[in-house]
Design a protein around this motif. Structure first.
Motif, PDB file in Angstrom:
ATOM      1  N   LEU A   1       5.758   6.203  -3.747  1.00 13.82           N
ATOM      2  CA  LEU A   1       6.923   6.269  -4.627  1.00 13.82           C
ATOM      3  C   LEU A   1       6.542   6.042  -6.078  1.00 13.82           C
ATOM      4  O   LEU A   1       7.024   6.740  -6.981  1.00 13.82           O
ATOM      5  N   LEU A   2       5.668   5.042  -6.329  1.00  8.74           N
ATOM      6  CA  LEU A   2       5.400   4.606  -7.695  1.00  8.74           C
ATOM      7  C   LEU A   2       4.187   5.286  -8.319  1.00  8.74           C
ATOM      8  O   LEU A   2       3.994   5.217  -9.531  1.00  8.74           O
ATOM      9  N   GLY A   3       3.338   5.935  -7.493  1.00  8.37           N
ATOM     10  CA  GLY A   3       2.136   6.570  -8.009  1.00  8.37           C
ATOM     11  C   GLY A   3       1.004   5.571  -8.199  1.00  8.37           C
ATOM     12  O   GLY A   3       1.115   4.396  -7.853  1.00  8.37           O
ATOM     13  N   ILE A   4      -0.088   6.054  -8.782  1.00  5.80           N
ATOM     14  CA  ILE A   4      -1.258   5.215  -9.041  1.00  5.80           C
ATOM     15  C   ILE A   4      -1.597   5.309 -10.525  1.00  5.80           C
ATOM     16  O   ILE A   4      -1.599   6.390 -11.108  1.00  5.80           O
TER      17      ILE A   4
ATOM     18  N   SER B   1       0.836  -1.208   0.000  1.00  3.21           N
ATOM     19  CA  SER B   1       0.000   0.000   0.000  1.00  3.21           C
ATOM     20  C   SER B   1       0.869   1.255   0.000  1.00  3.21           C
ATOM     21  O   SER B   1       0.611   2.213  -0.748  1.00  3.21           O
ATOM     22  N   ALA B   2       1.909   1.246   0.806  1.00  4.83           N
ATOM     23  CA  ALA B   2       2.760   2.439   0.951  1.00  4.83           C
ATOM     24  C   ALA B   2       3.581   2.731  -0.299  1.00  4.83           C
ATOM     25  O   ALA B   2       3.951   3.882  -0.549  1.00  4.83           O
TER      26      ALA B   2
ATOM     27  N   LYS C   1      -2.603   4.629 -17.415  1.00  4.83           N
ATOM     28  CA  LYS C   1      -2.405   6.081 -17.336  1.00  4.83           C
ATOM     29  C   LYS C   1      -2.220   6.489 -15.878  1.00  4.83           C
ATOM     30  O   LYS C   1      -2.950   6.040 -14.994  1.00  4.83           O
ATOM     31  N   VAL C   2      -1.223   7.352 -15.622  1.00  3.27           N
ATOM     32  CA  VAL C   2      -0.946   7.804 -14.258  1.00  3.27           C
ATOM     33  C   VAL C   2      -2.063   8.739 -13.794  1.00  3.27           C
ATOM     34  O   VAL C   2      -2.324   9.775 -14.424  1.00  3.27           O
ATOM     35  N   THR C   3      -2.719   8.361 -12.709  1.00  4.72           N
ATOM     36  CA  THR C   3      -3.782   9.205 -12.155  1.00  4.72           C
ATOM     37  C   THR C   3      -3.308   9.983 -10.935  1.00  4.72           C
ATOM     38  O   THR C   3      -3.949  10.953 -10.531  1.00  4.72           O
ATOM     39  N   ALA C   4      -2.219   9.539 -10.333  1.00  2.00           N
ATOM     40  CA  ALA C   4      -1.621  10.262  -9.199  1.00  2.00           C
ATOM     41  C   ALA C   4      -0.116  10.032  -9.235  1.00  2.00           C
ATOM     42  O   ALA C   4       0.354   8.892  -9.157  1.00  2.00           O
TER      43      ALA C   4
END
Length: 531
Positions: A402-405, A397-398, A411-414
């Motif tokens: 570092l890796l984003g969501i 989860s943590a 596609k990177v959303t965060a």
């Protein structure tokens, strides 16, 4: 006297105006600094060196102008001959192995190194520029204090966020371990995750952790427990000492500001690629981009060149009432500002931690939409947020911090720390040498014949030793294989850090003793310097 009227008319004319580009203003400040420094030295005067900023000048609308000095082909050709030509400085004094020196490397001053002929002498103008950088930062808000106190702030962070000197020493060693080829915010984040994993495994499963260390590349050639890290090159060992023991070379009285120096450790500053850019700007200008990358690597890994540059930093630091690593940090931050042209992009501790906080806020926002918020970030430091998330929901989860969501389509959303640190200005504001078209060797394109693919199932690649599923219950195994961006090349330093930490009596002093023990202070050759 007969011409007094003409003089009066002359005086009534408008004052002549001058226009300065950014680079010309820097050159003007360098000249002022040089003249003032010489006057202070000769006259024994004191006081700050005058420094002009764009705010001191009246703004003017200027048309874009081509930088003449940068494009002076004759000047660059002369520099090319001076450094790269037959009998040039690279050939005569470039980085190379040395033996049978008259005195130990650790006792050689900057002048000793220059007299030996084994180093390319750094011009006085460069050292004057270091002094200019110090003055520049003093005119940029609190940047001077932020840059000067860079290492002291990190050590304060280590003490604040860990529960013991043993833990803070480990975290400092891990920050140094993961520093090569990583932006500082990512460096801090990866080291923090590895620290938490090692701390948990050392408490819950120390024997399996010891066995896992022996799967690291190169372990098959060594005895279990044998030291193998913080050697062969000076940058990481010096950086480690600066982080865990920033007062090794001296200290500043908090009330009077008076400095106390320990001359035995004045060589201890971190010389990285930014510092080499600062030391040899003319060599950089006369080299192609590819050449410069190779030269920098050799200068940084060469014992003689490294110690020479570190001694120059120490020499200048004393004159500026700074510790060596404080001056180095100021130059390091200033070089980044000069490259980007933006004073807000100097990588101070605050700059790096703000990037980490941005990543945490990004993930918190997504979690808030999903109804998965666990407490508010504002009440914690970024490191506490990392550790609390790991304790509550685990590393999987943590790791989003570092890796984003990403969404289902990838596609990177965060954005996490890794993508945030990869953004920003790319490339260099400084030009490299571009050889004339006639000198560029055009190699004929040769098409390689593709090997025929043998029928049958593809042969699977051998698994990496440190990915062995036998150790998958270890948190260290998970962080190593799922979170760390570039583990390769950092195993030896990680091995030593964890091995030392597994001793319950490990401390900052033992970390310092270990690293100091990795080189021989009596060595008179580059080969014998590292143990």
């Amino acid at each position: 006297m007969e011409n007094w009227r003409s003089h009066l008319k002359e005086a009534e004319r408008p004052t002549k105006s001058f226009m300065f580009s950014e680079d010309e203003l820097k050159a003007l400040n360098k000249s002022v600094a040089r003249i003032t420094s010489m006057a202070k030295k000769i006259l024994g005067a004191e006081g700050a060196i005058p420094y002009l900023t764009p705010r001191d000048l009246e703004a003017a609308e200027l048309e874009p102008q081509r930088m003449v000095a940068e494009d002076n082909d004759a000047e660059v050709t002369d520099l090319r001959q001076r450094y790269h030509g037959p009998g040039g400085e690279l050939e005569k004094s470039g980085p190379r192995a040395v033996k049978d020196l008259e005195k130990p490397i650790s006792r050689m001053s900057a002048r000793d190194f220059e007299a030996s002929g084994y180093v390319m002498k750094v011009p006085e103008e460069v050292l004057e520029d270091f002094r200019t950088m110090v003055e520049e930062t003093k005119h940029m808000g609190d940047l001077y204090e932020q840059a000067r106190d860079w290492y002291h702030d990190i050590r304060g962070l280590l003490d604040q966020e860990t529960k013991s000197d043993r833990d803070s020493a480990l975290l400092g060693m891990l920050i140094a371990t993961y520093s090569p080829r990583a932006k500082f915010a990512l460096n801090l984040s990866e080291a923090s995750f590895m620290f938490k994993a090692v701390q948990m495994d050392a408490k819950e499963n120390p024997n399996l952790l010891k066995k896992y260390l022996e799967t690291f590349p190169g372990s098959e050639k060594r005895t279990p427990g044998e030291s193998r890290g913080f050697t062969n090159a000076s940058k990481v060992p010096n950086f480690t000492l600066n982080l865990v023991a920033p007062e090794l070379s001296g200290s500043r009285d908090k009330e009077t500001g008076e400095m106390k120096y320990d001359d035995m450790f004045m060589w201890n500053s971190t010389i990285d690629t930014w510092m080499i850019d600062a030391f040899y700007p003319l060599l950089k200008r006369s080299s192609t981009s590819k050449e410069w990358e190779g030269i920098k690597g050799k200068l940084m890994s060469n014992v003689i060149s490294y110690r020479y540059m570190a001694q120059l930093v120490a020499q200048e630091a004393k004159g500026l009432n700074l510790l060596p690593h404080e001056l180095q940090a100021i130059v390091w931050v200033s070089m980044q500002i000069r490259q980007t042209g933006d004073s807000s992009l100097g990588v101070t501790t605050e700059f790096a931690t703000n990037q980490i906080k941005e990543a945490i806020e990004n993930i918190k926002l997504i979690n808030r939409r999903l109804g998965q918020v666990h407490g508010e970030f504002e009440d914690k430091t970024w490191l506490q947020e990392f550790f609390d998330e790991i304790d509550t929901n685990g590393f999987e989860s943590a790791e989003k911090y570092l890796l984003g969501i990403k969404d289902e389509k990838g596609k990177v959303t965060a954005s996490g720390v890794r993508s945030i640190t990869s953004k920003g200005k790319k490339g260099s504001a400084f030009k490299y040498y571009e050889p004339p078209e006639d000198d560029i060797e055009i190699k004929p394109t040769v098409k390689k014949k593709k090997k025929p693919i043998a029928p049958g199932a593809p042969v699977p690649k051998a698994p990496k030793s440190y990915a062995n599923p036998e150790y998958s219950e270890l948190n260290t195994h998970y962080v190593m294989n799922n979170i760390i961006q570039m583990p390769t090349g950092k195993f030896n330093n990680l091995y030593d850090s964890i091995t030392l930490y597994l001793d319950p009596e490990f401390s900052t002093q033992k970390a310092v003793d270990h690293i100091l023990g990795r080189f021989d202070p009596e060595a008179t050759s580059t080969k014998g310097y590292f143990r």
